[in-house]
Design an enzyme around this catalytic site. Structure first.
Site, PDB file in Angstrom:
ATOM      1  N   LYS A   1       0.836  -1.218   0.000  1.00  0.00           N
ATOM      2  CA  LYS A   1       0.000   0.000   0.000  1.00  0.00           C
ATOM      3  C   LYS A   1       0.866   1.262   0.000  1.00  0.00           C
ATOM      4  CE  LYS A   1      -4.199  -1.702   0.144  1.00  0.00           C
ATOM      5  NZ  LYS A   1      -4.888  -1.825  -1.117  1.00  0.00           N
TER       6      LYS A   1
ATOM      7  N   LYS B   1      -9.923  -6.845  -6.346  1.00  0.00           N
ATOM      8  CA  LYS B   1     -10.887  -5.781  -6.639  1.00  0.00           C
ATOM      9  C   LYS B   1     -10.181  -4.504  -7.054  1.00  0.00           C
ATOM     10  CE  LYS B   1     -13.697  -7.018  -2.771  1.00  0.00           C
ATOM     11  NZ  LYS B   1     -12.807  -6.543  -1.709  1.00  0.00           N
TER      12      LYS B   1
ATOM     13  N   LYS C   1      -2.330 -11.957  -7.910  1.00  0.00           N
ATOM     14  CA  LYS C   1      -3.669 -12.508  -7.628  1.00  0.00           C
ATOM     15  C   LYS C   1      -4.773 -11.615  -8.195  1.00  0.00           C
ATOM     16  CE  LYS C   1      -5.300 -10.207  -3.602  1.00  0.00           C
ATOM     17  NZ  LYS C   1      -6.585 -10.244  -3.013  1.00  0.00           N
TER      18      LYS C   1
HETATM   19  P1  ADP Z   1      -9.529  -7.909  -2.847  1.00  0.00           P
HETATM   20  O1  ADP Z   1      -8.054  -8.176  -2.692  1.00  0.00           O
HETATM   21  O2  ADP Z   1     -10.044  -8.340  -4.147  1.00  0.00           O
HETATM   22  O3  ADP Z   1      -9.894  -6.474  -2.530  1.00  0.00           O
HETATM   23  P2  ADP Z   1     -10.354  -8.643  -0.201  1.00  0.00           P
HETATM   24  O4  ADP Z   1      -9.031  -8.149   0.253  1.00  0.00           O
HETATM   25  O5  ADP Z   1     -11.556  -7.877   0.230  1.00  0.00           O
HETATM   26  O6  ADP Z   1     -10.299  -8.773  -1.783  1.00  0.00           O
HETATM   27  O7  ADP Z   1     -10.497 -10.165   0.199  1.00  0.00           O
HETATM   28  C1  ADP Z   1     -11.651 -10.764   0.723  1.00  0.00           C
HETATM   29  C2  ADP Z   1     -11.436 -12.249   0.841  1.00  0.00           C
HETATM   30  O8  ADP Z   1     -11.233 -12.809  -0.445  1.00  0.00           O
HETATM   31  C3  ADP Z   1     -10.197 -12.619   1.663  1.00  0.00           C
HETATM   32  O9  ADP Z   1     -10.470 -13.790   2.408  1.00  0.00           O
HETATM   33  C4  ADP Z   1      -9.154 -12.893   0.627  1.00  0.00           C
HETATM   34  O10 ADP Z   1      -8.165 -13.814   1.060  1.00  0.00           O
HETATM   35  C5  ADP Z   1      -9.986 -13.505  -0.481  1.00  0.00           C
HETATM   36  N1  ADP Z   1      -9.373 -13.273  -1.783  1.00  0.00           N
HETATM   37  C6  ADP Z   1      -9.231 -12.075  -2.421  1.00  0.00           C
HETATM   38  N2  ADP Z   1      -8.608 -12.240  -3.593  1.00  0.00           N
HETATM   39  C7  ADP Z   1      -8.338 -13.568  -3.710  1.00  0.00           C
HETATM   40  C8  ADP Z   1      -7.722 -14.371  -4.710  1.00  0.00           C
HETATM   41  N3  ADP Z   1      -7.286 -13.838  -5.843  1.00  0.00           N
HETATM   42  N4  ADP Z   1      -7.607 -15.692  -4.476  1.00  0.00           N
HETATM   43  C9  ADP Z   1      -8.070 -16.243  -3.340  1.00  0.00           C
HETATM   44  N5  ADP Z   1      -8.673 -15.561  -2.360  1.00  0.00           N
HETATM   45  C10 ADP Z   1      -8.823 -14.233  -2.534  1.00  0.00           C
END
Ligand code: ADP
Ligand code: TRP
Length: 347
Positions: free
Chosen positions: A127, A213, A210
């Site tokens: 970040k 969002k 990965k």
């Molecule tokens: P993002 O990174 O897309 O903003 P979040 O941080 O809100 O998503 O993650 C919410 C949940 O989804 C967490 O448990 C996170 O580990 C899981 N998650 C997010 N992206 C992935 C991914 N690419 N593969 C597996 N799990 C994910």
């Protein structure tokens, strides 16, 4: 009479089941990474565990979202929880900000976290690189708030994707420190959980890290995407010029296509394309077309349910109201105990 017996049995079961907590930040549309890493596990857990699943709206304030946007996205996450199969009769669904005990315990737990370890944490460092003009204190103590979300419900199991493993490890450290400092065995040490053998990591469609969002739309398959949009995105996945020799190891971008296929296609389909890879006859165009169709079929029921539920916001708000009340009641007891343990006055 019959009703009373059933009701009390349900209560006893809830009390004896292990507690699970997890949340998703309302920072954008939910994608298949969120589904396979998190939400699918929540759904599978709701019968066996006493589940508390929430929308992490406090957490998303670290990136300074627009207020109206945050409110809408928070409702959208809750709606998708329901569309994926979470049942409000089996688990608590709520907004993190509906639990005022969380910020108080967060304050107390900030004393368990040291600057050096917070600065070393991988997401914080990322970040700092991504938003150098907004390195606020909330970003730094993000893992403390996450710890509190978990322990305020006295949870042990935390269903999350691979990217959150380090955060859960930190929560174990904070809990251990608290228990040691006050000479109590009060909080259980949380552990990351997945029904699959390893924690899930769904790759981004451009092969760069990965799916997330915060990445461009064409790199994510959203649960709400229309079938044709999904097909287009899958067909644009980057591949290479094909294997050079039989049984070669797969490069990452190709492994990504196989990984996605493992999630949504029947085992025979995956095996078929593995054989094609191994004997060097693979045609990526065919494979991606097949993957796109399997993805569309897999997600169709969720997409339908999202549309159906979108028409009834009133029920959604009622469900969040009930879930919030349950989460607050449980949290109030924990906070009362903690105030006692650390020597604060009773309120
Ligand atoms: P993002 O990174 O897309 O903003 P979040 O941080 O809100 O998503 O993650 C919410 C949940 O989804 C967490 O448990 C996170 O580990 C899981 N998650 C997010 N992206 C992935 C991914 N690419 N593969 C597996 N799990 C994910
Ligand atoms: N930090 C998690 C993420 O970015 C979201 C989250 C907040 C969470 N609090 C939590 C996950 C508690 C599990 C438990 O994905």
């Amino acid at each position: 009479m019959k009703f009373t017996r059933l009701f009390s049995r349900a209560n006893i079961e809830t009390m004896t089941k292990e507690i699970a907590v997890s949340g998703i930040r309302p920072t954008g549309k939910q994608h298949i990474g969120n589904y396979f890493g998190a939400t699918r596990n929540f759904v599978q857990m709701q019968d066996m565990f006493n589940g508390y699943f929430f929308v992490a709206d406090y957490h998303s304030l670290t990136t300074h979202p627009d207020a109206k946007d945050l409110r809408e996205k928070s409702k959208n996450i809750a709606l998708i929880y329901l569309a994926c199969g979470l049942d409000p009769n089996k688990c608590a669904l709520y907004l993190q900000s509906d639990v005022p005990q969380i910020p108080e315990l967060y304050l107390i737990f900030n004393m368990m976290a040291y600057l050096g370890e917070l600065e070393r944490e991988a997401t914080f460092k990322e970040k700092v690189r991504e938003q150098p003009n907004n390195v606020n204190a909330g970003l730094l103590t993000y893992p403390v708030l996450m710890t509190v979300d978990i322990i305020i419900q006295k949870a042990k199991k935390v269903p999350v994707g691979k990217d959150q493993q380090q955060h859960v490890e930190m929560s174990r450290d904070f809990v251990r420190r608290f228990n040691n400092l006050y000479g109590v065995d009060y909080f259980p040490e949380p552990e990351a959980f997945s029904f699959s053998q390893a924690l899930v990591n769904v790759p981004s469609l451009d092969g760069e890290g990965k799916m997330s969002k915060s990445k461009p739309e064409h790199t994510c398959i959203y649960l709400e995407d229309e079938a044709d949009v999904m097909r287009k995105k899958m067909m644009r996945m980057v591949t290479d010029s094909g294997p050079k020799e039989p049984n070669a190891a797969k490069p990452l971008i190709i492994q990504n296509v196989f990984d996605l296929m493992e999630l949504v296609s029947p085992a025979e389909t995956v095996q078929y394309y593995n054989e094609k890879w191994n004997d060097c006859s693979i045609r990526y165009g065919d494979m991606k077309k097949q993957l796109a169709e399997d993805m569309v079929t897999f997600l169709a029921p969720i997409r339908e349910k999202i549309k159906e539920l979108s028409a009834n916001e009133k029920i959604l708000l009622e469900i969040l109201g009930d879930g919030g009340a349950k989460a607050r009641a449980n949290s109030a007891q924990t906070l009362k105990d903690v105030r006692e343990i650390v020597g604060l006055q009773k309120v």
